[in-house]
Design a protein around this motif. Structure first.
Motif, short mmCIF file in Angstrom:
data_model
loop_
_atom_site.label_atom_id
_atom_site.label_comp_id
_atom_site.label_asym_id
_atom_site.label_seq_id
_atom_site.Cartn_x
_atom_site.Cartn_y
_atom_site.Cartn_z
N THR A 175 0.83 -1.20 0.00
CA THR A 175 0.00 0.00 0.00
C THR A 175 0.86 1.25 0.00
OG1 THR A 175 -1.76 -1.16 1.18
CG2 THR A 175 -1.82 1.25 1.23
N PHE A 176 1.96 1.25 0.77
CA PHE A 176 2.88 2.39 0.76
C PHE A 176 3.47 2.60 -0.63
CE2 PHE A 176 3.63 2.09 5.54
CZ PHE A 176 2.98 3.29 5.79
N PHE A 205 -9.15 -4.32 4.51
CA PHE A 205 -10.18 -3.68 3.70
C PHE A 205 -9.89 -2.19 3.53
CE2 PHE A 205 -12.97 -7.39 4.56
CZ PHE A 205 -13.40 -7.61 3.26
N THR A 206 -9.33 -1.56 4.57
CA THR A 206 -8.96 -0.15 4.45
C THR A 206 -7.87 0.04 3.41
OG1 THR A 206 -9.54 0.25 6.77
CG2 THR A 206 -8.10 1.86 5.70
N MET A 207 -6.85 -0.81 3.47
CA MET A 207 -5.74 -0.71 2.51
C MET A 207 -6.20 -1.07 1.10
SD MET A 207 -2.40 -1.98 4.63
CE MET A 207 -3.11 -3.56 5.08
N LEU A 208 -7.12 -2.01 0.97
CA LEU A 208 -7.67 -2.32 -0.35
C LEU A 208 -8.38 -1.11 -0.92
CD1 LEU A 208 -8.34 -4.27 -2.64
CD2 LEU A 208 -10.31 -5.05 -1.30
N ALA A 209 -9.14 -0.40 -0.09
CA ALA A 209 -9.82 0.81 -0.55
C ALA A 209 -8.81 1.87 -0.99
CB ALA A 209 -10.71 1.36 0.58
N VAL A 210 -7.71 2.01 -0.24
CA VAL A 210 -6.67 2.96 -0.62
C VAL A 210 -6.07 2.59 -1.97
CG1 VAL A 210 -4.36 3.83 -0.03
CG2 VAL A 210 -6.11 3.60 1.75
N ILE A 217 -7.52 0.87 -4.39
CA ILE A 217 -8.51 1.08 -5.44
C ILE A 217 -8.58 2.56 -5.82
CG2 ILE A 217 -10.98 1.01 -5.97
CD1 ILE A 217 -11.14 -1.55 -4.29
N VAL A 218 -8.64 3.43 -4.82
CA VAL A 218 -8.68 4.87 -5.08
C VAL A 218 -7.40 5.32 -5.78
CG1 VAL A 218 -8.73 7.15 -4.00
CG2 VAL A 218 -10.27 5.35 -3.18
N SER A 219 -6.25 4.83 -5.33
CA SER A 219 -4.97 5.20 -5.95
C SER A 219 -4.94 4.77 -7.41
CB SER A 219 -3.81 4.57 -5.18
OG SER A 219 -3.77 5.02 -3.85
N THR A 220 -5.41 3.56 -7.68
CA THR A 220 -5.43 3.05 -9.06
C THR A 220 -6.30 3.93 -9.94
OG1 THR A 220 -5.15 0.79 -8.24
CG2 THR A 220 -5.97 1.05 -10.50
N MET A 255 -1.32 -5.31 -10.13
CA MET A 255 -0.80 -6.40 -9.31
C MET A 255 -1.07 -6.18 -7.83
SD MET A 255 0.23 -8.62 -11.38
CE MET A 255 -1.10 -8.01 -12.44
N ASN A 256 -1.09 -4.92 -7.41
CA ASN A 256 -1.45 -4.63 -6.02
C ASN A 256 -2.85 -5.15 -5.71
OD1 ASN A 256 0.97 -3.36 -5.57
ND2 ASN A 256 0.17 -1.30 -5.71
N LEU A 257 -3.78 -4.87 -6.61
CA LEU A 257 -5.16 -5.31 -6.40
C LEU A 257 -5.26 -6.83 -6.43
CD1 LEU A 257 -7.08 -2.68 -8.56
CD2 LEU A 257 -6.68 -2.67 -6.09
N VAL A 258 -4.50 -7.47 -7.30
CA VAL A 258 -4.50 -8.94 -7.35
C VAL A 258 -3.97 -9.52 -6.04
CG1 VAL A 258 -3.43 -10.95 -8.46
CG2 VAL A 258 -4.33 -9.10 -9.86
N MET A 259 -2.90 -8.93 -5.52
CA MET A 259 -2.34 -9.41 -4.26
C MET A 259 -3.37 -9.39 -3.14
SD MET A 259 0.78 -10.49 -4.34
CE MET A 259 2.19 -10.51 -5.44
#
Length: 292
Positions: free
Chosen positions: A107-108, A192-197, A199-202, A231-235
């Motif tokens: 996420t970072f 879930f918070t990091m997944l949201a971050v 998604i928004v970043s993407t 790949m971040n989202l896939v991970m």
């Protein structure tokens, strides 16, 4: 009931060699890949780059996971646990720590790429090595703090019940204790918070890149940057979230642990090598990033 129990035990016995094979394959791929990537990052890149700092810590997290897997291979291959309870707890914690630390470092990396692409000038005071090291230290601090209550509950359970196995000592009473400690739900909320971050970043990076000129150099950079975010989202969706949701599907724990362990093999291939400047020295990488 006796026949059902025998069939269930037989199914588990058949699954054990498969688990041993998966974990053994992860060792064979993950150890050399992450070791080589870590060597390249330290030799070819300066630790003054925030992105490099996060990737170095991600490689360390993956290597810590890999060194815990030989014990899992032995256990699932033989069905016995010859080591102490403390060794079992350490192996379990190293595995669980990888999911937590890797998800945060990834996420970072996403946020760093977001700032570099969307706010390249305004974010320069944020994208410093000092802040990156503080962020990495914060990640490891969270990991240690979550480890403490989990390790205590594991130790109490192993000592109270005289458990002679490892990695599958999750009866309902232990799961309830872990839930009461808040560690399981903390990990879910965090993921879930990091997944949201991510998604928004993407979405923001994709929108920004689409507005840029379509010359060949920029097109190549766009592909590489978007590959990182994809790949971040896939991970998260394939490796991190399923094993974190195992608190609701306890019978799937060993299989989802196998799936989660594969993430350490894909990090070097899908993240590190997706950068144009991975094999180049820092001066060339900074020049490449400045053109983004």
């Amino acid at each position: 009931m006796h026949n059902v129990s025998m069939r269930q035990n037989g199914t588990m016995e058949l699954r054990h060699p498969a688990y041993a094979l998966v974990f053994g394959s992860v060792i064979g791929l993950g150890l050399p890949l992450n070791a080589v990537c870590l060597w390249i990052l330290l030799r070819h890149h300066s630790l003054k780059s925030p992105n490099t700092i996060f990737m170095v810590n991600l490689a360390i997290s993956d290597l810590l996971l890999v060194i815990s897997l030989p014990m899992r291979v032995y256990y699932y291959a033989t069905g016995t646990w010859p080591l102490s309870n403390m060794a079992c707890i350490w192996a379990t914690m190293l595995f669980r720590n990888n999911i937590r630390s890797s998800s945060m470092f990834i996420t970072f990396i996403s946020v760093d790429r977001l700032l570099a692409v969307v706010y390249p000038l305004r974010s320069r005071h944020l994208r410093t090595s000092s802040i990156a090291w503080k962020g990495a230290a914060f990640v490891w601090l969270i990991v240690v703090m979550v480890n403490i209550p989990e390790s205590v509950e594991f130790s109490r359970h192993l000592n109270d019940h005289n458990v002679s196995s490892c990695f599958e000592f999750y009866p309902s009473e232990l799961d309830k204790k872990l839930h009461r400690s808040g560690a399981a739900y903390f990990q879910l909320v965090l993921l879930f918070t990091m997944l949201a971050v991510n998604i928004v970043s993407t979405a923001l990076v994709s929108w920004t890149l689409q507005r840029q000129l379509n010359d060949s150099a920029r097109v190549n950079n766009k592909v590489n940057v978007m590959l990182i975010f994809a790949m971040n989202l896939v991970m998260f969706t394939v490796f991190f979230l399923p094993v974190s949701l195992v608190v609701f599907f306890n019978n799937l724990r060993p299989a989802l642990n196998c799936l989660a362990s594969v993430n350490c093999c894909l990090d070097p291939l899908l993240y590190y090598f997706s950068f144009d400047g991975f094999w180049r020295k820092k001066e060339d990488v900074d020049t490449s990033l400045a053109r983004e």
